[in-house]
Structure formats: structure tokens, C-alpha cells
Design a protein around this motif. Sequence first.
Motif, mmCIF file in Angstrom:
data_model
loop_
_atom_site.group_PDB
_atom_site.id
_atom_site.type_symbol
_atom_site.label_atom_id
_atom_site.label_comp_id
_atom_site.label_asym_id
_atom_site.label_seq_id
_atom_site.Cartn_x
_atom_site.Cartn_y
_atom_site.Cartn_z
ATOM 1 N N GLN A 178 0.821 -1.200 0.000
ATOM 2 C CA GLN A 178 0.000 0.000 0.000
ATOM 3 C C GLN A 178 0.862 1.259 0.000
ATOM 4 O O GLN A 178 0.564 2.240 -0.703
ATOM 5 C CB GLN A 178 -0.920 -0.004 1.233
ATOM 6 C CG GLN A 178 -1.939 1.128 1.266
ATOM 7 C CD GLN A 178 -2.967 1.005 0.151
ATOM 8 O OE1 GLN A 178 -3.178 -0.089 -0.376
ATOM 9 N NE2 GLN A 178 -3.590 2.112 -0.204
ATOM 10 N N LEU A 179 1.948 1.242 0.757
ATOM 11 C CA LEU A 179 2.858 2.390 0.755
ATOM 12 C C LEU A 179 3.492 2.588 -0.615
ATOM 13 O O LEU A 179 3.666 3.723 -1.082
ATOM 14 C CB LEU A 179 3.937 2.196 1.811
ATOM 15 C CG LEU A 179 3.459 2.190 3.265
ATOM 16 C CD1 LEU A 179 4.623 1.886 4.199
ATOM 17 C CD2 LEU A 179 2.823 3.528 3.626
ATOM 18 N N ARG A 180 3.841 1.498 -1.249
ATOM 19 C CA ARG A 180 4.412 1.600 -2.584
ATOM 20 C C ARG A 180 3.398 2.171 -3.563
ATOM 21 O O ARG A 180 3.735 2.960 -4.444
ATOM 22 C CB ARG A 180 4.879 0.222 -3.056
ATOM 23 C CG ARG A 180 5.526 0.219 -4.429
ATOM 24 C CD ARG A 180 6.719 1.117 -4.479
ATOM 25 N NE ARG A 180 7.303 1.174 -5.812
ATOM 26 C CZ ARG A 180 8.191 2.054 -6.206
ATOM 27 N NH1 ARG A 180 8.605 2.985 -5.360
ATOM 28 N NH2 ARG A 180 8.670 2.036 -7.438
ATOM 29 N N LEU A 181 2.132 1.762 -3.418
ATOM 30 C CA LEU A 181 1.065 2.292 -4.273
ATOM 31 C C LEU A 181 0.908 3.795 -4.076
ATOM 32 O O LEU A 181 0.784 4.568 -5.032
ATOM 33 C CB LEU A 181 -0.243 1.559 -3.989
ATOM 34 C CG LEU A 181 -1.473 2.037 -4.777
ATOM 35 C CD1 LEU A 181 -1.245 1.874 -6.272
ATOM 36 C CD2 LEU A 181 -2.714 1.265 -4.339
ATOM 37 N N LEU A 182 0.938 4.225 -2.826
ATOM 38 C CA LEU A 182 0.822 5.654 -2.559
ATOM 39 C C LEU A 182 2.021 6.426 -3.118
ATOM 40 O O LEU A 182 1.868 7.542 -3.627
ATOM 41 C CB LEU A 182 0.694 5.883 -1.049
ATOM 42 C CG LEU A 182 -0.583 5.317 -0.405
ATOM 43 C CD1 LEU A 182 -0.546 5.535 1.097
ATOM 44 C CD2 LEU A 182 -1.834 5.965 -1.002
ATOM 45 N N GLN A 183 3.186 5.856 -3.024
ATOM 46 C CA GLN A 183 4.361 6.508 -3.588
ATOM 47 C C GLN A 183 4.256 6.639 -5.101
ATOM 48 O O GLN A 183 4.629 7.660 -5.677
ATOM 49 C CB GLN A 183 5.616 5.725 -3.220
ATOM 50 C CG GLN A 183 6.913 6.391 -3.680
ATOM 51 C CD GLN A 183 8.128 5.590 -3.277
ATOM 52 O OE1 GLN A 183 8.001 4.544 -2.643
ATOM 53 N NE2 GLN A 183 9.303 6.089 -3.640
ATOM 54 N N THR A 184 3.721 5.626 -5.768
ATOM 55 C CA THR A 184 3.499 5.698 -7.207
ATOM 56 C C THR A 184 2.504 6.793 -7.566
ATOM 57 O O THR A 184 2.682 7.526 -8.540
ATOM 58 C CB THR A 184 3.015 4.337 -7.734
ATOM 59 O OG1 THR A 184 3.947 3.320 -7.359
ATOM 60 C CG2 THR A 184 2.853 4.355 -9.235
ATOM 61 N N VAL A 185 1.432 6.906 -6.737
ATOM 62 C CA VAL A 185 0.441 7.962 -6.966
ATOM 63 C C VAL A 185 1.083 9.340 -6.847
ATOM 64 O O VAL A 185 0.829 10.255 -7.640
ATOM 65 C CB VAL A 185 -0.731 7.804 -5.973
ATOM 66 C CG1 VAL A 185 -1.680 9.000 -6.069
ATOM 67 C CG2 VAL A 185 -1.496 6.531 -6.259
#
Length: 330
Positions: A241-248
Motif C-alpha cells: 500500500q505504501l508503494r502504491l501511494l508513492q506511485t500515486v
Amino acid sequence: MEARVRARSGHRAGRGRSRRVEVTAMIVVDALVALLVLLAVYAGLSVRLVQQTQRGVVFRFGRVLDGVRGPGLARILPVADRLRRVNVQIITMPIPAQEGITRDNVTVRVDAVVYFKVVDPVKAIVNVQDYGFAMSQVAQTSLRSIIGKSELDDLLANREPINQGLELMLDSPALGWGIQIDRVEIKDVALPESMKRSMARQAEADRERRARIITADGEFQASARLSEAAKVMSATPAALQLRLLQTVVEVAAEKNSTLVLPFPVELLRFLESATDRATAQAARIEPVPGSQPGPEAGSDEDARGVEQLELPVELTAGPGPLRVAPPHAA
């Protein structure tokens, strides 16, 4: 009268003596001048000038003398001797381009240059008629011979052994002529146009092969790193989830009107498992039409023959719907 006659005769005698003295002096002067002229002519015929870059070889009645005259004034006999000067400087002689076939059957044209000098003037004059022309012919034949013994790659990239071999081939006859080979170098190798195109294609294919190997190696290393990252994320699900937020955040930094987000696969699996459980519960509760209820209706054995219903699930992720259907049960 007698005194006058005697005076006149004495005067005439004195004048005769003075004339004889003058004639004698003129004869002496003429003799001295002639002698000086003869000495000058003799010196001109018997003295020769040898430059610092030359050595003199003296032939007396056609026979060479042992001594070699050094630079400066060299004295010879006017009629018996004849002096020949030999240049002892390093001579640069280009070899004309020679066409030949290499050991790997490639037609090439090769030209070279030879640096040599005369170390024994007597041999250079006596043993060979024209040592410059002789060296040119030997160099051409040796160059053609060395082309047939070499490969194309050696002529293009490894010329030092070929230069040494060509120098050894020229040393054999040159030593007998009083000549020392200082250096031999190949200047240029001319290839046919078809061979140039073939070599260009070969070089291009080799570069492409290396580029593909480097790309595959990079993908392999990247996949290994991604595999390690996947293992770390599987141990800590919050990392995904943190990686997803970083991508966003990275995508939102650009000036874009549309934002495309990756849909987590875990969420799809969760919805699929939830749909399977709901379908299984509905199949246990609702009876199949046309069947007779019995004491064992609604049991697990009757539920095995019930056909499961397909409940499509619609998930909105962007402008279009995303449909996820559970697998059919037999």
C-alpha cells in the motif's frame, strides 16, 4: 767628337741592358704565372670535396682501393684515380601498392615504406649495380610474399609482427650489399567495397549481440531485485500500500489530466473469495425447482447437485467498469 761618340754608345748600351732586364723579368713573371696555373689545374684535378653526409670510394685504374675517404678534401691522382661518392644518410623509400591474396582468401592492396642506409660503401658500389633500385624490387617481392602468409585481421590490427617479418626478409640480401635496414612499416591496406560492407555488417551484428546480452543481463538483475522486493512485501502487506501511494505521488507530480492507478491483485482475490462464499451459501438455502423436498433437503448431499449461480461483480476503476466473475463449479 770621340767623347760624344763614346757617350752615345754608352747610353745605347745602358738602354740595351735595361731592356734585357725587363724582358728577363717578364719571362720570369710569365713562368711564375704559368706555374701557378699548372698548380691550380693540378689541384683541381687531384683534390675532391666529400660532404659530411657522404663517403668516397676511390677507383685506381678501375680497381677499388681499400680505404674509404671520409668527409673533407680527398686527394687523388689526376689521371689514374676516379672518386665515387656514396650517401650514408637514412633513405626513405616508398614501396608501391602491391595486390595479393591473403591466407584467408581476401584480395587486398598493401603499400609500405622502407628506411635503410649504406653502412659499407664499397659493397654498395661493387656488389650491386644500383642498390636503390635493387632494394625497391626486393621490397616489392617481399611485400607480396608477406601478404600471402598473413591473414586479413593481422594486416588490419596486428601489423607489428608483419613489419618485423618483412624486415627480416629484406635483411638477407641487404647485408651482402652493405645496406642496413632501419625500419619497415605498412602504410595502408585497401579493401574491396564488398569486403568493407561485409565487415560493417559483421561489426553491426556483433554490437547488436552485445547490446542484447547487456539488456538481458539487466533484466535478469532487475527480476532478481524485484523477486527480493516481492518477498519483503509479502512479509509486510502494508508495504504494498505504501508503494502504491508513492506511485500515486510520482504520477501526480506531472501535469496530467488523467490519473491511472494500478488495481491491487489482493483486492480482486478477496472479492473473488467473498463471491464464492456467497454463492455457496445461496446454493445450500434455495432448493432446485422440480425436486421433491425430503427430510434430507438442504443437506450437503443435495447441495452437490445444485448448479451454482453466476453473480457478476462490477468494480468501477476509471471511466469503464471492471467485471470479475467467479469460476464455474461443476
